[in-house]
Write a protein that holds these residues in place. Structure first.
Motif, PDB file in Angstrom:
ATOM      1  N   GLY A  10       5.759  -2.810   2.875  1.00  0.00           N
ATOM      2  CA  GLY A  10       6.025  -1.629   2.064  1.00  0.00           C
ATOM      3  C   GLY A  10       6.734  -1.882   0.759  1.00  0.00           C
ATOM      4  O   GLY A  10       7.198  -0.925   0.121  1.00  0.00           O
ATOM      5  N   VAL A  11       6.826  -3.135   0.338  1.00  0.00           N
ATOM      6  CA  VAL A  11       7.425  -3.436  -0.957  1.00  0.00           C
ATOM      7  C   VAL A  11       6.336  -3.878  -1.933  1.00  0.00           C
ATOM      8  O   VAL A  11       5.228  -4.218  -1.539  1.00  0.00           O
ATOM      9  N   ARG A  12       6.682  -3.823  -3.212  1.00  0.00           N
ATOM     10  CA  ARG A  12       5.796  -4.353  -4.236  1.00  0.00           C
ATOM     11  C   ARG A  12       6.349  -5.711  -4.645  1.00  0.00           C
ATOM     12  O   ARG A  12       7.486  -5.811  -5.114  1.00  0.00           O
ATOM     13  N   VAL A  13       5.562  -6.747  -4.448  1.00  0.00           N
ATOM     14  CA  VAL A  13       6.029  -8.104  -4.696  1.00  0.00           C
ATOM     15  C   VAL A  13       5.548  -8.582  -6.061  1.00  0.00           C
ATOM     16  O   VAL A  13       4.350  -8.572  -6.352  1.00  0.00           O
ATOM     17  N   ALA A  14       6.513  -8.978  -6.902  1.00  0.00           N
ATOM     18  CA  ALA A  14       6.192  -9.576  -8.200  1.00  0.00           C
ATOM     19  C   ALA A  14       6.322 -11.088  -8.044  1.00  0.00           C
ATOM     20  O   ALA A  14       7.424 -11.622  -7.916  1.00  0.00           O
ATOM     21  N   LEU A  15       5.189 -11.771  -8.023  1.00  0.00           N
ATOM     22  CA  LEU A  15       5.153 -13.213  -7.784  1.00  0.00           C
ATOM     23  C   LEU A  15       5.080 -13.979  -9.096  1.00  0.00           C
ATOM     24  O   LEU A  15       4.251 -13.690  -9.963  1.00  0.00           O
ATOM     25  N   THR A  16       5.959 -14.969  -9.254  1.00  0.00           N
ATOM     26  CA  THR A  16       5.918 -15.860 -10.407  1.00  0.00           C
ATOM     27  C   THR A  16       6.043 -17.304  -9.913  1.00  0.00           C
ATOM     28  O   THR A  16       6.395 -17.549  -8.755  1.00  0.00           O
ATOM     29  N   SER A  17       5.769 -18.247 -10.789  1.00  0.00           N
ATOM     30  CA  SER A  17       5.878 -19.646 -10.412  1.00  0.00           C
ATOM     31  C   SER A  17       6.353 -20.494 -11.582  1.00  0.00           C
ATOM     32  O   SER A  17       5.901 -20.319 -12.711  1.00  0.00           O
ATOM     33  N   GLN A  46      -0.021 -15.850  -0.468  1.00  0.00           N
ATOM     34  CA  GLN A  46      -0.125 -15.411   0.920  1.00  0.00           C
ATOM     35  C   GLN A  46       1.203 -14.879   1.453  1.00  0.00           C
ATOM     36  O   GLN A  46       1.228 -13.918   2.233  1.00  0.00           O
ATOM     37  N   LEU A  47       2.303 -15.456   1.000  1.00  0.00           N
ATOM     38  CA  LEU A  47       3.611 -14.903   1.357  1.00  0.00           C
ATOM     39  C   LEU A  47       3.795 -13.516   0.738  1.00  0.00           C
ATOM     40  O   LEU A  47       4.279 -12.585   1.392  1.00  0.00           O
ATOM     41  N   ALA A  48       3.399 -13.390  -0.531  1.00  0.00           N
ATOM     42  CA  ALA A  48       3.533 -12.100  -1.226  1.00  0.00           C
ATOM     43  C   ALA A  48       2.708 -11.017  -0.547  1.00  0.00           C
ATOM     44  O   ALA A  48       3.161  -9.869  -0.402  1.00  0.00           O
ATOM     45  N   ALA A  49       1.504 -11.357  -0.122  1.00  0.00           N
ATOM     46  CA  ALA A  49       0.636 -10.386   0.538  1.00  0.00           C
ATOM     47  C   ALA A  49       1.253  -9.911   1.858  1.00  0.00           C
ATOM     48  O   ALA A  49       1.212  -8.718   2.185  1.00  0.00           O
ATOM     49  N   ARG A  50       1.832 -10.837   2.602  1.00  0.00           N
ATOM     50  CA  ARG A  50       2.447 -10.459   3.878  1.00  0.00           C
ATOM     51  C   ARG A  50       3.698  -9.615   3.659  1.00  0.00           C
ATOM     52  O   ARG A  50       3.945  -8.633   4.382  1.00  0.00           O
ATOM     53  N   ARG A  55       1.301 -15.480 -12.352  1.00  0.00           N
ATOM     54  CA  ARG A  55       1.947 -14.180 -12.177  1.00  0.00           C
ATOM     55  C   ARG A  55       0.983 -13.246 -11.473  1.00  0.00           C
ATOM     56  O   ARG A  55      -0.195 -13.202 -11.809  1.00  0.00           O
ATOM     57  N   ALA A  56       1.481 -12.514 -10.509  1.00  0.00           N
ATOM     58  CA  ALA A  56       0.640 -11.554  -9.790  1.00  0.00           C
ATOM     59  C   ALA A  56       1.540 -10.543  -9.099  1.00  0.00           C
ATOM     60  O   ALA A  56       2.725 -10.813  -8.851  1.00  0.00           O
ATOM     61  N   THR A  57       0.990  -9.391  -8.807  1.00  0.00           N
ATOM     62  CA  THR A  57       1.732  -8.361  -8.077  1.00  0.00           C
ATOM     63  C   THR A  57       0.936  -7.956  -6.846  1.00  0.00           C
ATOM     64  O   THR A  57      -0.296  -7.928  -6.858  1.00  0.00           O
ATOM     65  N   PHE A  58       1.662  -7.639  -5.792  1.00  0.00           N
ATOM     66  CA  PHE A  58       1.060  -7.235  -4.521  1.00  0.00           C
ATOM     67  C   PHE A  58       1.805  -6.015  -4.002  1.00  0.00           C
ATOM     68  O   PHE A  58       3.027  -5.931  -4.131  1.00  0.00           O
ATOM     69  N   GLY A  59       1.087  -5.085  -3.407  1.00  0.00           N
ATOM     70  CA  GLY A  59       1.730  -3.958  -2.760  1.00  0.00           C
ATOM     71  C   GLY A  59       1.623  -2.660  -3.522  1.00  0.00           C
ATOM     72  O   GLY A  59       1.084  -2.607  -4.642  1.00  0.00           O
ATOM     73  N   PRO A  60       2.148  -1.576  -2.935  1.00  0.00           N
ATOM     74  CA  PRO A  60       2.067  -0.234  -3.525  1.00  0.00           C
ATOM     75  C   PRO A  60       2.708  -0.165  -4.911  1.00  0.00           C
ATOM     76  O   PRO A  60       3.760  -0.764  -5.151  1.00  0.00           O
ATOM     77  N   LEU A  61       2.096   0.600  -5.791  1.00  0.00           N
ATOM     78  CA  LEU A  61       2.516   0.657  -7.186  1.00  0.00           C
ATOM     79  C   LEU A  61       3.950   1.140  -7.361  1.00  0.00           C
ATOM     80  O   LEU A  61       4.702   0.619  -8.185  1.00  0.00           O
ATOM     81  N   HIS A  62       4.360   2.161  -6.610  1.00  0.00           N
ATOM     82  CA  HIS A  62       5.678   2.764  -6.815  1.00  0.00           C
ATOM     83  C   HIS A  62       6.698   2.355  -5.752  1.00  0.00           C
ATOM     84  O   HIS A  62       7.761   2.979  -5.640  1.00  0.00           O
ATOM     85  N   ALA A  63       6.410   1.299  -5.016  1.00  0.00           N
ATOM     86  CA  ALA A  63       7.335   0.828  -3.983  1.00  0.00           C
ATOM     87  C   ALA A  63       8.460   0.011  -4.615  1.00  0.00           C
ATOM     88  O   ALA A  63       8.353  -0.450  -5.754  1.00  0.00           O
ATOM     89  N   PRO A  64       9.566  -0.170  -3.892  1.00  0.00           N
ATOM     90  CA  PRO A  64      10.647  -1.044  -4.391  1.00  0.00           C
ATOM     91  C   PRO A  64      10.108  -2.444  -4.657  1.00  0.00           C
ATOM     92  O   PRO A  64       9.261  -2.949  -3.914  1.00  0.00           O
ATOM     93  N   VAL A  65      10.605  -3.071  -5.710  1.00  0.00           N
ATOM     94  CA  VAL A  65      10.068  -4.367  -6.135  1.00  0.00           C
ATOM     95  C   VAL A  65      10.910  -5.523  -5.580  1.00  0.00           C
ATOM     96  O   VAL A  65      12.134  -5.517  -5.662  1.00  0.00           O
ATOM     97  N   LEU A  66      10.219  -6.509  -5.039  1.00  0.00           N
ATOM     98  CA  LEU A  66      10.826  -7.764  -4.619  1.00  0.00           C
ATOM     99  C   LEU A  66      10.276  -8.865  -5.512  1.00  0.00           C
ATOM    100  O   LEU A  66       9.060  -9.050  -5.603  1.00  0.00           O
ATOM    101  N   LYS A  67      11.162  -9.567  -6.188  1.00  0.00           N
ATOM    102  CA  LYS A  67      10.725 -10.645  -7.094  1.00  0.00           C
ATOM    103  C   LYS A  67      10.781 -11.987  -6.358  1.00  0.00           C
ATOM    104  O   LYS A  67      11.845 -12.406  -5.906  1.00  0.00           O
ATOM    105  N   LEU A  68       9.614 -12.607  -6.234  1.00  0.00           N
ATOM    106  CA  LEU A  68       9.471 -13.861  -5.496  1.00  0.00           C
ATOM    107  C   LEU A  68       9.023 -14.965  -6.448  1.00  0.00           C
ATOM    108  O   LEU A  68       8.045 -14.806  -7.179  1.00  0.00           O
ATOM    109  N   ALA A  69       9.748 -16.102  -6.447  1.00  0.00           N
ATOM    110  CA  ALA A  69       9.405 -17.215  -7.340  1.00  0.00           C
ATOM    111  C   ALA A  69       9.104 -18.466  -6.525  1.00  0.00           C
ATOM    112  O   ALA A  69       9.764 -18.750  -5.524  1.00  0.00           O
TER     113      ALA A  69
END
Length: 259
Positions: A96-103, A87-91, A51-65
């Motif tokens: 301008g979104v905040r990416v919540a990465l899970t696996s 690396q996908l989450a960072a890009r 689990r990890a998060t990438f991007g601005p704290l208050h930006a809209p969240v995109l959940k990527l699995a």
């Protein structure tokens, strides 16, 4: 010796030589298979709980699995940021979104193992977008491409029915794996190619987006040893970066980002 006798003698010689060549080839492939199976490969350093998060704290969240096998789990590297998902989450975060990465990916998984991974992914907080990387273990265990393709289609269909966008990175070019000796490596590469073709059709039929990793980055992996980690099988951090580069246009298009 008459002409007929000469022909028969020569024919027997050709048959004996051919049989000997076949036996030697089978023996060599058996030796190479034994060495490949007995080789010490990289072990998971991150695991399915990534689990990890990438991007601005208050930006809209995109959940990527991430779902799939050892490559989706990041075997071969030691930091989340070095994995394909990281690396996908960072890009994506750069848009301008905040990416919540899970696996839910598990090292050693075959396509048949996607079903419980999909269940786990859907159980608590379903993602907006899922990336599936699978196929290597199916090749190693000689799963029929048609069967693996059907199992992949079933997984993609379940995710799409839940409203999740899906990108599938097809089976990579296993002919680039230096941990497998020749001529077995080329044979494995051909089997992987057949599986990748079946995966492309299955993914499209299930309303997912396939990315042919072998076509996109296979030549680079064959040419550059730095693309493969020290175990000779899994990608290195640079290898995963190249995979992410190949996957990103499809991922970004589904997300609606500009790239």
């Amino acid at each position: 010796m008459r002409a007929g006798q000469i022909v028969r003698f020569a024919g027997r010689g050709v048959l004996v030589s051919t049989a000997g060549f076949v036996l030697m080839s089978v023996g060599l492939l058996a030796v190479e298979a034994g060495l490949a199976l007995g080789r010490r490969y990289g072990q998971p350093a991150i695991g399915p709980g990534m689990r990890a998060t990438f991007g601005p704290l208050h930006a809209p969240v995109l959940k990527l699995a991430m779902l799939g096998d050892s490559t989706a789990a990041g075997v071969g590297v030691h930091r989340v940021e070095e994995t394909v998902g990281g690396q996908l989450a960072a890009r994506l975060a750069d848009t301008g979104v905040r990416v919540a990465l899970t696996s839910a990916a598990v090292s050693g998984s075959r396509t048949a193992d996607l079903d419980p991974q999909v269940s786990r992914t859907l159980l608590v907080d379903p993602p907006d977008l899922a990336v599936i990387l699978v196929g290597g273990a199916d090749v190693v265990h000689l799963t029929a491409p048609s069967r693996a393709a059907a199992e992949l289609a079933a997984a993609v269909t379940r995710l799409r029915a839940a409203g999740i966008a899906v990108v599938v990175g097809t089976c990579p070019d296993l002919g680039a794996c230096r941990g497998i000796g020749q001529p077995l490596r080329e044979l494995v590469g051909l089997v992987a190619q057949r599986l990748a073709q079946a995966q492309v059709s299955a993914t499209r039929a299930a309303d997912g987006v396939p990315v042919d990793l072998a076509a996109a980055v296979g030549p680079l992996f064959r040419a550059d040893r730095g693309m493969v980690s020290s175990d000779g099988f899994h990608p290195s951090a640079d290898g995963y970066r190249i995979w992410a580069h190949a996957l990103y246009p499809a991922v970004a298009a589904l997300h609606g980002s500009t790239y």
